[in-house]
Scaffold this motif. Structure first.
Motif, PDB file in Angstrom:
ATOM      1  N   ARG A  57       0.823  -1.202   0.000  1.00 39.53           N
ATOM      2  CA  ARG A  57       0.000   0.000   0.000  1.00 39.53           C
ATOM      3  C   ARG A  57       0.862   1.260   0.000  1.00 39.53           C
ATOM      4  O   ARG A  57       0.483   2.298  -0.565  1.00 39.53           O
ATOM      5  CB  ARG A  57      -0.900   0.007   1.245  1.00 39.53           C
ATOM      6  N   VAL A 328     -20.572  -1.514   5.384  1.00 37.63           N
ATOM      7  CA  VAL A 328     -20.221  -1.653   3.964  1.00 37.63           C
ATOM      8  C   VAL A 328     -21.434  -2.142   3.179  1.00 37.63           C
ATOM      9  O   VAL A 328     -21.752  -1.614   2.100  1.00 37.63           O
ATOM     10  CB  VAL A 328     -19.027  -2.611   3.791  1.00 37.63           C
ATOM     11  N   VAL A 339     -14.935   2.883  -5.169  1.00 37.62           N
ATOM     12  CA  VAL A 339     -13.537   2.483  -5.355  1.00 37.62           C
ATOM     13  C   VAL A 339     -12.834   2.522  -4.005  1.00 37.62           C
ATOM     14  O   VAL A 339     -13.283   3.168  -3.055  1.00 37.62           O
ATOM     15  CB  VAL A 339     -12.805   3.431  -6.334  1.00 37.62           C
ATOM     16  N   ILE A 340     -11.719   1.809  -3.936  1.00 34.59           N
ATOM     17  CA  ILE A 340     -10.881   1.849  -2.729  1.00 34.59           C
ATOM     18  C   ILE A 340     -10.075   3.136  -2.754  1.00 34.59           C
ATOM     19  O   ILE A 340      -9.316   3.388  -3.693  1.00 34.59           O
ATOM     20  CB  ILE A 340      -9.961   0.623  -2.669  1.00 34.59           C
ATOM     21  N   GLU A 342      -8.136   6.400  -0.213  1.00 37.42           N
ATOM     22  CA  GLU A 342      -6.933   6.590   0.594  1.00 37.42           C
ATOM     23  C   GLU A 342      -7.250   6.350   2.066  1.00 37.42           C
ATOM     24  O   GLU A 342      -8.362   6.615   2.520  1.00 37.42           O
ATOM     25  CB  GLU A 342      -6.392   8.012   0.414  1.00 37.42           C
ATOM     26  N   SER A 388     -15.417   4.667   0.561  1.00 35.71           N
ATOM     27  CA  SER A 388     -14.115   4.577  -0.103  1.00 35.71           C
ATOM     28  C   SER A 388     -12.972   4.529   0.914  1.00 35.71           C
ATOM     29  O   SER A 388     -12.030   3.747   0.782  1.00 35.71           O
ATOM     30  CB  SER A 388     -13.941   5.779  -1.039  1.00 35.71           C
ATOM     31  N   THR A 389     -13.089   5.351   1.962  1.00 36.03           N
ATOM     32  CA  THR A 389     -12.065   5.388   3.011  1.00 36.03           C
ATOM     33  C   THR A 389     -12.071   4.110   3.833  1.00 36.03           C
ATOM     34  O   THR A 389     -11.013   3.543   4.146  1.00 36.03           O
ATOM     35  CB  THR A 389     -12.307   6.602   3.932  1.00 36.03           C
ATOM     36  N   ARG A 391     -13.160   1.132   2.967  1.00 32.36           N
ATOM     37  CA  ARG A 391     -12.667   0.005   2.171  1.00 32.36           C
ATOM     38  C   ARG A 391     -11.152   0.053   2.023  1.00 32.36           C
ATOM     39  O   ARG A 391     -10.493  -1.004   1.955  1.00 32.36           O
ATOM     40  CB  ARG A 391     -13.324  -0.003   0.789  1.00 32.36           C
ATOM     41  N   ALA A 392     -10.567   1.250   1.994  1.00 29.98           N
ATOM     42  CA  ALA A 392      -9.107   1.364   1.916  1.00 29.98           C
ATOM     43  C   ALA A 392      -8.455   0.768   3.156  1.00 29.98           C
ATOM     44  O   ALA A 392      -7.468   0.024   3.065  1.00 29.98           O
ATOM     45  CB  ALA A 392      -8.697   2.821   1.748  1.00 29.98           C
ATOM     46  N   ASP A 395      -8.946  -2.997   3.207  1.00 28.52           N
ATOM     47  CA  ASP A 395      -8.097  -3.637   2.205  1.00 28.52           C
ATOM     48  C   ASP A 395      -6.687  -3.874   2.748  1.00 28.52           C
ATOM     49  O   ASP A 395      -6.099  -4.937   2.526  1.00 28.52           O
ATOM     50  CB  ASP A 395      -8.044  -2.769   0.944  1.00 28.52           C
ATOM     51  N   ASP A 400     -11.687  -6.579   3.583  1.00 31.10           N
ATOM     52  CA  ASP A 400     -12.732  -5.933   2.786  1.00 31.10           C
ATOM     53  C   ASP A 400     -13.821  -6.943   2.430  1.00 31.10           C
ATOM     54  O   ASP A 400     -13.563  -7.919   1.711  1.00 31.10           O
ATOM     55  CB  ASP A 400     -12.116  -5.352   1.514  1.00 31.10           C
ATOM     56  N   ASP A 403     -14.121  -7.988  -1.197  1.00 35.33           N
ATOM     57  CA  ASP A 403     -13.038  -8.704  -1.859  1.00 35.33           C
ATOM     58  C   ASP A 403     -13.561 -10.062  -2.328  1.00 35.33           C
ATOM     59  O   ASP A 403     -14.259 -10.766  -1.590  1.00 35.33           O
ATOM     60  CB  ASP A 403     -11.874  -8.894  -0.894  1.00 35.33           C
TER      61      ASP A 403
END
Length: 468
Positions: A57, A328, A339-340, A342, A388-389, A391-392, A395, A400, A403
């Motif tokens: 990452r 989620v 999207v994933i 930051e 998005s945050t 999931r980041a 991940d 996630d 996934d």
């Protein structure tokens, strides 16, 4: 931010500086495959998987080597007990280990070498040690070769012990050693051992000692010097102490950082097959836990914190993961998977602080708590950003829910059956509501609740979850 890691060799937290900018070489001591893995073993795989994911990452290329010890005293004992070739026992357990790691979402290593595939490199390293005056063939004609502990002034530096205070090494007869603490690099053939568990060598037919195996495989795949050597705290002595000694004595700088994770205990004792106090992933899944929830349990404490196993702690970890998963799921129903993005600064700071997953999870749960408020308020733009945050962060931790890993490892036949039955019940409830038969609709909902299934009416239709 700069990642800081606790280095066991210096007993201090140090800034991580890779040998080659943008690249990391990691060697993780894998398992001796005399049996299937228990969750104490699996903590190692999960903890170093998170370390690897954080490097990825952060923009690094990672060369991750995790070995398999497929020739060792323990493997030979099991082979004799089972009446099977040692390699058959080792391979069957290796397959089981790989399948279990896959279920837990552990990324496959860059390469996973077996000890038996590197006898040539071990011979080269042993001969180098003999030539440099740090090893000697046993004078009793046994074919054994020993490392001369007294020839290496730094011996004991990793574990902080003085050689005079150490117990004798038990991997060979003292009569053949210069010093009782000298350890075996090569073990001559023994009549009581399986006939196929040996190889020719310049010192006689035999097999490698445990410690020389890892030094040789590190050399083969990461060179004479590399970034990080990892393993459990129980390996610090004698295994890693001996690895350092023989590698440095051969002139290899070896590992620049030593990272050790703490153990998982059951009833106050280290979980170990020899103690008969082991719990494996299969038993936990049969008890109703999902592999992703077991992964959460294993990574939630700081990697240097001891885990005292309890069913209550497992259930608490599962409930905590479901809270994250629930957000989620609800967010995706409203705004799609997105999207994933930051990770937030607080999460990054925690991960850079000696891989503090405990503090990182606290940040994650705080973000989810606030994001649930956004869901309640119907602020879809903010929900999308929060998703998005979240999931980041998930991940990085390998958690996630979206996934494909978890979709593929958790959708067994039973799950599909339950999905179908619940869907049928919800269709009946929807039909009852459509004809304004509120009593029938409530009856369906109450029956599902009694079965442990919570139903929530959403703009996208009814959604069900298992109650914690």
């Amino acid at each position: 931010m700069t990642l800081r890691l606790y280095d066991t060799a210096t007993r201090s937290v140090r800034d991580f500086v890779p040998m080659t900018p943008g690249q990391v070489g990691i060697y993780l001591c894998g398992l001796t495959v005399q049996g299937g893995p228990h969750i104490g073993h699996l903590r190692s795989g999960v903890n170093y998987d998170v370390l690897r994911r954080w490097f990825l990452r952060s923009g690094y290329t990672v060369n991750f080597i995790r070995n398999i010890t497929d020739i060792d005293d323990k493997v030979l004992v099991k082979a004799t007990e089972q009446g099977k070739p040692f390699w058959a026992v080792a391979y069957a357990n290796e397959r089981l280990l790989s399948a279990t790691y896959l279920k837990l979402g552990v990324l496959p290593p860059t390469y996973e070498p077996r000890a038996t595939g590197h006898i040539t490199e071990m011979h080269e390293l042993i001969q180098l040690l003999i030539d440099r005056g740090h090893a000697y063939p046993a004078p009793d004609g046994s074919g054994d070769v020993y490392f001369d502990v007294r020839s290496h002034e730094e011996y004991g530096s990793l574990s902080g012990q003085r050689p005079d205070d150490m117990e004798p090494a038990t991997d060979g007869p003292e009569r053949a050693k210069k010093d009782p603490r000298d350890f075996a690099l090569w073990k001559g053939t023994k009549p009581e051992e399986p006939a196929d568990a040996n190889w020719p060598s310049p010192w006689g037919t035999g097999r490698p000692g445990w410690h020389i195996e890892c030094s040789a495989m590190c050399w083969r795949y990461l060179g004479t010097e590399f970034d990080i050597h990892g393993g459990g705290l129980d390996l610090k002595f004698p295994h890693h102490e001996n690895e350092i000694a023989q590698s440095h004595a051969a002139g290899h700088p070896f590992a620049r950082y030593w990272v050790h994770h703490a153990l998982l205990n059951l009833g106050g004792s280290k979980m170990a097959k020899s103690l008969g106090n082991v719990i494996n992933l299969e038993s936990l899944v049969e008890a109703g836990l999902r592999p992703v929830e077991v992964r959460y349990y294993l990574l939630a404490p700081h990697y240097r914190s001891v885990i005292d196993y309890s069913q209550e702690a497992l259930e608490e970890a599962a409930a905590a993961y479901r809270r994250l998963e629930n957000f989620v799921t609800r967010a995706v129903e409203l705004v799609g998977p997105g999207v994933i993005g930051e990770v937030p600064d607080g999460f990054a700071e925690a991960m850079d602080d000696d891989l503090n997953t405990s503090r990182a999870l606290a940040v994650l749960h705080d973000v989810v708590r606030d994001a649930n408020g956004l869901l309640a308020a119907g602020d879809l733009t903010a929900v999308s950003t929060a998703l998005s945050t979240v999931r980041a962060m998930l991940d990085v931790l390998g958690l996630d829910p979206l996934d494909a890993q978890w979709a593929s490892t958790q959708s067994g036949d039973l799950t599909r059956v339950v999905d179908s039955l619940v869907a049928l019940a919800l269709e009946q409830r929807t039909a009852a509501r459509g004809r304004k038969d509120w009593a029938a609709a409530d009856a369906v909902r109450d029956q599902l609740k009694h079965a442990g299934i919570a139903v929530e009416d959403t703009p996208a239709g009814p959604r069900w979850t298992l109650e914690s």
